[in-house]
Design a protein around this motif. Structure first.
Motif, PDB file in Angstrom:
ATOM      1  N   ASP A  58      25.413  83.393 103.477  1.00  0.00           N
ATOM      2  CA  ASP A  58      24.248  83.610 104.326  1.00  0.00           C
ATOM      3  C   ASP A  58      24.670  83.597 105.799  1.00  0.00           C
ATOM      4  OD1 ASP A  58      22.621  83.611 102.091  1.00  0.00           O
ATOM      5  OD2 ASP A  58      21.761  81.627 102.452  1.00  0.00           O
ATOM      6  N   VAL A  59      24.024  84.451 106.589  1.00  0.00           N
ATOM      7  CA  VAL A  59      24.198  84.432 108.043  1.00  0.00           C
ATOM      8  C   VAL A  59      22.810  84.277 108.653  1.00  0.00           C
ATOM      9  CG1 VAL A  59      24.956  85.676 110.093  1.00  0.00           C
ATOM     10  CG2 VAL A  59      26.254  85.886 107.964  1.00  0.00           C
ATOM     11  N   TRP A  60      22.685  83.353 109.590  1.00  0.00           N
ATOM     12  CA  TRP A  60      21.404  83.071 110.235  1.00  0.00           C
ATOM     13  C   TRP A  60      21.423  83.546 111.674  1.00  0.00           C
ATOM     14  CZ3 TRP A  60      17.431  79.586 108.152  1.00  0.00           C
ATOM     15  CH2 TRP A  60      17.692  79.201 106.834  1.00  0.00           C
ATOM     16  N   ILE A  61      20.314  84.155 112.089  1.00  0.00           N
ATOM     17  CA  ILE A  61      20.085  84.456 113.494  1.00  0.00           C
ATOM     18  C   ILE A  61      18.985  83.505 113.948  1.00  0.00           C
ATOM     19  CG2 ILE A  61      18.736  86.455 112.706  1.00  0.00           C
ATOM     20  CD1 ILE A  61      20.191  86.025 116.231  1.00  0.00           C
ATOM     21  N   MET A  62      19.341  82.588 114.838  1.00  0.00           N
ATOM     22  CA  MET A  62      18.425  81.542 115.283  1.00  0.00           C
ATOM     23  C   MET A  62      18.158  81.713 116.773  1.00  0.00           C
ATOM     24  SD  MET A  62      18.987  77.380 115.228  1.00  0.00           S
ATOM     25  CE  MET A  62      19.373  77.330 113.486  1.00  0.00           C
ATOM     26  N   THR A  63      16.881  81.702 117.137  1.00  0.00           N
ATOM     27  CA  THR A  63      16.500  81.854 118.538  1.00  0.00           C
ATOM     28  C   THR A  63      15.182  81.143 118.806  1.00  0.00           C
ATOM     29  OG1 THR A  63      15.121  83.828 118.229  1.00  0.00           O
ATOM     30  CG2 THR A  63      17.469  84.210 118.624  1.00  0.00           C
ATOM     31  N   PHE A  64      14.938  80.835 120.066  1.00  0.00           N
ATOM     32  CA  PHE A  64      13.573  80.601 120.510  1.00  0.00           C
ATOM     33  C   PHE A  64      12.940  81.982 120.606  1.00  0.00           C
ATOM     34  CE2 PHE A  64      10.098  79.778 123.410  1.00  0.00           C
ATOM     35  CZ  PHE A  64       9.630  78.548 122.959  1.00  0.00           C
ATOM     36  N   PRO A  65      11.633  82.111 120.281  1.00  0.00           N
ATOM     37  CA  PRO A  65      11.017  83.451 120.288  1.00  0.00           C
ATOM     38  C   PRO A  65      11.243  84.224 121.582  1.00  0.00           C
ATOM     39  CG  PRO A  65       9.509  81.848 119.337  1.00  0.00           C
ATOM     40  CD  PRO A  65      10.680  81.067 119.857  1.00  0.00           C
ATOM     41  N   ARG A  66      11.382  85.527 121.426  1.00  0.00           N
ATOM     42  CA  ARG A  66      11.526  86.494 122.513  1.00  0.00           C
ATOM     43  C   ARG A  66      12.846  86.338 123.262  1.00  0.00           C
ATOM     44  NH1 ARG A  66       8.894  90.195 120.629  1.00  0.00           N
ATOM     45  NH2 ARG A  66       8.872  91.231 122.669  1.00  0.00           N
ATOM     46  N   SER A  67      13.885  86.100 122.495  1.00  0.00           N
ATOM     47  CA  SER A  67      15.228  85.957 123.079  1.00  0.00           C
ATOM     48  C   SER A  67      16.164  87.071 122.621  1.00  0.00           C
ATOM     49  CB  SER A  67      15.804  84.588 122.694  1.00  0.00           C
ATOM     50  OG  SER A  67      15.022  83.541 123.191  1.00  0.00           O
ATOM     51  N   HIS A 173      17.319  83.512 129.240  1.00  0.00           N
ATOM     52  CA  HIS A 173      16.822  82.821 130.420  1.00  0.00           C
ATOM     53  C   HIS A 173      15.326  82.528 130.260  1.00  0.00           C
ATOM     54  CE1 HIS A 173      15.724  82.046 134.620  1.00  0.00           C
ATOM     55  NE2 HIS A 173      16.997  81.770 134.806  1.00  0.00           N
ATOM     56  N   PRO A 174      14.905  81.293 130.550  1.00  0.00           N
ATOM     57  CA  PRO A 174      13.516  80.903 130.271  1.00  0.00           C
ATOM     58  C   PRO A 174      12.449  81.709 131.003  1.00  0.00           C
ATOM     59  CG  PRO A 174      14.676  79.210 131.527  1.00  0.00           C
ATOM     60  CD  PRO A 174      15.707  80.167 131.046  1.00  0.00           C
ATOM     61  N   LYS A 175      12.756  82.217 132.193  1.00  0.00           N
ATOM     62  CA  LYS A 175      11.736  83.001 132.892  1.00  0.00           C
ATOM     63  C   LYS A 175      11.463  84.299 132.143  1.00  0.00           C
ATOM     64  CE  LYS A 175      11.580  83.167 137.427  1.00  0.00           C
ATOM     65  NZ  LYS A 175      11.839  83.515 138.843  1.00  0.00           N
ATOM     66  N   ASP A 176      12.510  84.939 131.648  1.00  0.00           N
ATOM     67  CA  ASP A 176      12.336  86.172 130.879  1.00  0.00           C
ATOM     68  C   ASP A 176      11.682  85.886 129.527  1.00  0.00           C
ATOM     69  OD1 ASP A 176      13.470  87.626 132.916  1.00  0.00           O
ATOM     70  OD2 ASP A 176      15.446  87.765 131.989  1.00  0.00           O
ATOM     71  N   VAL A 177      12.055  84.754 128.917  1.00  0.00           N
ATOM     72  CA  VAL A 177      11.417  84.353 127.654  1.00  0.00           C
ATOM     73  C   VAL A 177       9.925  84.145 127.875  1.00  0.00           C
ATOM     74  CG1 VAL A 177      11.211  82.473 125.973  1.00  0.00           C
ATOM     75  CG2 VAL A 177      13.463  83.350 126.589  1.00  0.00           C
ATOM     76  N   PHE A 178       9.588  83.435 128.930  1.00  0.00           N
ATOM     77  CA  PHE A 178       8.181  83.151 129.238  1.00  0.00           C
ATOM     78  C   PHE A 178       7.373  84.440 129.389  1.00  0.00           C
ATOM     79  CE2 PHE A 178       5.424  83.124 133.056  1.00  0.00           C
ATOM     80  CZ  PHE A 178       4.295  82.559 132.477  1.00  0.00           C
ATOM     81  N   VAL A 179       7.877  85.380 130.185  1.00  0.00           N
ATOM     82  CA  VAL A 179       7.146  86.627 130.417  1.00  0.00           C
ATOM     83  C   VAL A 179       7.004  87.415 129.118  1.00  0.00           C
ATOM     84  CG1 VAL A 179       7.250  88.876 131.572  1.00  0.00           C
ATOM     85  CG2 VAL A 179       7.756  86.795 132.851  1.00  0.00           C
ATOM     86  N   THR A 199      -2.327  80.550 133.205  1.00  0.00           N
ATOM     87  CA  THR A 199      -2.754  79.623 132.155  1.00  0.00           C
ATOM     88  C   THR A 199      -1.689  79.528 131.072  1.00  0.00           C
ATOM     89  OG1 THR A 199      -5.079  80.165 132.578  1.00  0.00           O
ATOM     90  CG2 THR A 199      -4.568  79.116 130.475  1.00  0.00           C
ATOM     91  N   TYR A 200      -1.107  80.664 130.712  1.00  0.00           N
ATOM     92  CA  TYR A 200      -0.054  80.662 129.692  1.00  0.00           C
ATOM     93  C   TYR A 200       1.152  79.857 130.176  1.00  0.00           C
ATOM     94  CZ  TYR A 200       2.927  82.324 125.923  1.00  0.00           C
ATOM     95  OH  TYR A 200       3.749  82.372 124.818  1.00  0.00           O
ATOM     96  N   TRP A 201       1.457  79.959 131.464  1.00  0.00           N
ATOM     97  CA  TRP A 201       2.573  79.196 132.009  1.00  0.00           C
ATOM     98  C   TRP A 201       2.342  77.695 131.826  1.00  0.00           C
ATOM     99  CZ3 TRP A 201       7.130  77.902 133.041  1.00  0.00           C
ATOM    100  CH2 TRP A 201       7.442  76.901 133.974  1.00  0.00           C
ATOM    101  N   LYS A 202       1.127  77.227 132.020  1.00  0.00           N
ATOM    102  CA  LYS A 202       0.830  75.806 131.848  1.00  0.00           C
ATOM    103  C   LYS A 202       1.062  75.385 130.394  1.00  0.00           C
ATOM    104  CE  LYS A 202      -2.460  75.741 135.680  1.00  0.00           C
ATOM    105  NZ  LYS A 202      -3.889  75.628 136.076  1.00  0.00           N
ATOM    106  N   ARG A 316       8.470  80.956 141.937  1.00  0.00           N
ATOM    107  CA  ARG A 316       9.129  79.810 142.570  1.00  0.00           C
ATOM    108  C   ARG A 316       8.902  78.542 141.745  1.00  0.00           C
ATOM    109  NH1 ARG A 316       7.286  82.198 147.387  1.00  0.00           N
ATOM    110  NH2 ARG A 316       5.431  80.881 147.344  1.00  0.00           N
ATOM    111  N   GLU A 317       7.696  78.367 141.227  1.00  0.00           N
ATOM    112  CA  GLU A 317       7.407  77.179 140.416  1.00  0.00           C
ATOM    113  C   GLU A 317       8.271  77.157 139.154  1.00  0.00           C
ATOM    114  OE1 GLU A 317       3.735  75.123 137.916  1.00  0.00           O
ATOM    115  OE2 GLU A 317       3.272  76.527 139.540  1.00  0.00           O
ATOM    116  N   ILE A 318       8.423  78.316 138.526  1.00  0.00           N
ATOM    117  CA  ILE A 318       9.261  78.403 137.331  1.00  0.00           C
ATOM    118  C   ILE A 318      10.713  78.098 137.678  1.00  0.00           C
ATOM    119  CG2 ILE A 318      10.115  79.941 135.522  1.00  0.00           C
ATOM    120  CD1 ILE A 318       7.418  81.420 135.692  1.00  0.00           C
TER     121      ILE A 318
END
Length: 337
Positions: A58-67, A173-179, A199-202, A316-318
């Motif tokens: 088995d091979v796994w691809i593991m990510t936080f979503p949108r990576s 990068h978390p900013k790109d993941v967030f967007v 609101t989504y950022w919060k 800037r906050e991010i």
């Protein structure tokens, strides 16, 4: 036996989440000391995922979503299956590289709404039933080699995973993941996010989006980066130099191909070719799966692409949040230039 505690999200927070993520009806829970946020029905299946039977190869691809997950699924599946472009074009990626815990984000009431919207079409019912079936049941008999996608962190997966299978972890990068996650949650009605980016950022910052906390997800993988069965990659490096990334993954999987075969694979994975050539889902038209105000499932795939809704103040906050979080780890993201 599942070793982690499962707690309901505080009622006030849960109510706020349900008012914004309208595809979810049952509510949310937090799992373990890390307080992983997942839909409440995960609790009924937690042991099944934790004890998922592993197979050698088995091979796994593991990510936080949108990576870059979907893109990397195609890359890894092809490397692991003798560059079978014919099958890649004929069989949907969701069947070739299944999403292990896909069922937990399918609320039964929302699924029934989709079935009603599609006039109880047998084809629609069949595919929605498949997507609502726990992966630990659906995938156990898949032929080897299995290429499995997951957004679950290491602590919620089989404890022998790293000793048994190869894992490719891709961090972005978390900013790109967030967007990207913001737009994805608006696009896909099983999430059905209704709200603005601020609101989504919060929600994102406070670890109240599905599969968060983001930093703990990365840090668990980062801790294993030197394990021989682990390949930790940055999405930014893959975008910057895909040929080198493809060769690095192939070497990790012990797969040898010619220079011409690598060239063809890189060409196949160019974003426009990928969109045109690779069927992501089974070819069944399902009304109501996607909203009509967003881009497609595969977006731009850019590094540091920004967004019209991302104001200078929010950006800037991010950045400040990222800088603060990086003080707790030696993980560093590649230069975006």
């Amino acid at each position: 036996m599942f070793p982690h505690t499962v707690k309901n999200v505080e009622p006030q927070i849960n109510e706020k989440l349900l008012s914004h993520f309208k595809g979810e009806r049952e509510g949310f829970i937090q799992v373990g000391d890390e307080k992983w946020l997942v839909p409440a029905r995960y609790a009924r299946h937690a042991s099944g995922y934790y004890q998922f039977p592993l197979k050698m190869g088995d091979v796994w691809i593991m990510t936080f979503p949108r990576s870059g997950t979907t893109w990397c699924q195609e890359l890894i599946w092809l490397l692991n299956n003798n560059l079978d472009y014919k099958k890649s074009a004929a069989v949907a990626l969701e069947r070739r590289s299944p999403f292990l815990e896909f069922s937990i984000i399918h609320d039964p009431k929302h699924i029934q709404d989709l079935i009603n919207l599609n006039d109880n079409s047998p084809d629609v019912v069949a595919i929605l039933k498949e997507r609502s079936t726990p992966g630990y049941e659906l995938f156990k008999d898949l032929p080897s080699p299995r290429t499995i996608k997951t957004h679950l962190p290491f602590s919620l997966l089989p404890p022998t995973l790293l000793e048994t299978n190869k894992i490719v972890y891709v961090a972005r990068h978390p900013k790109d993941v967030f967007v990207s996650y913001y737009h994805h949650n608006k696009l896909v009605t099983i999430h059905g996010y209704h709200g603005d980016m601020l609101t989504y950022w919060k929600f994102f910052k406070n670890n109240l989006v599905c599969f968060s906390p983001y930093w703990e997800h990365l840090n668990q993988a980062w801790e294993h980066r030197n394990h021989p069965n682990m390949l930790f990659l940055f999405y930014e490096n893959l975008v910057k130099d895909l040929p080198s990334g493809v060769r690095e993954i192939a070497q990790f999987l012990n797969m040898q191909y010619s220079d011409e075969q690598f060239r063809q694979l890189v060409e196949h994975l160019q974003i426009d070719n990928f969109r045109r050539r690779v069927p992501l889902y089974v070819d069944v038209e399902i009304k109501g799966i996607f909203g009509d105000t967003e881009e497609g499932f595969v977006r731009k795939g850019k590094v540091g692409g920004g967004d019209p809704e991302l104001t200078a103040e929010l950006s800037r906050e991010i950045d400040e949040w990222i800088e603060m979080q990086l003080q707790n780890t030696d993980l560093r993201f590649p230069d975006k230039k």
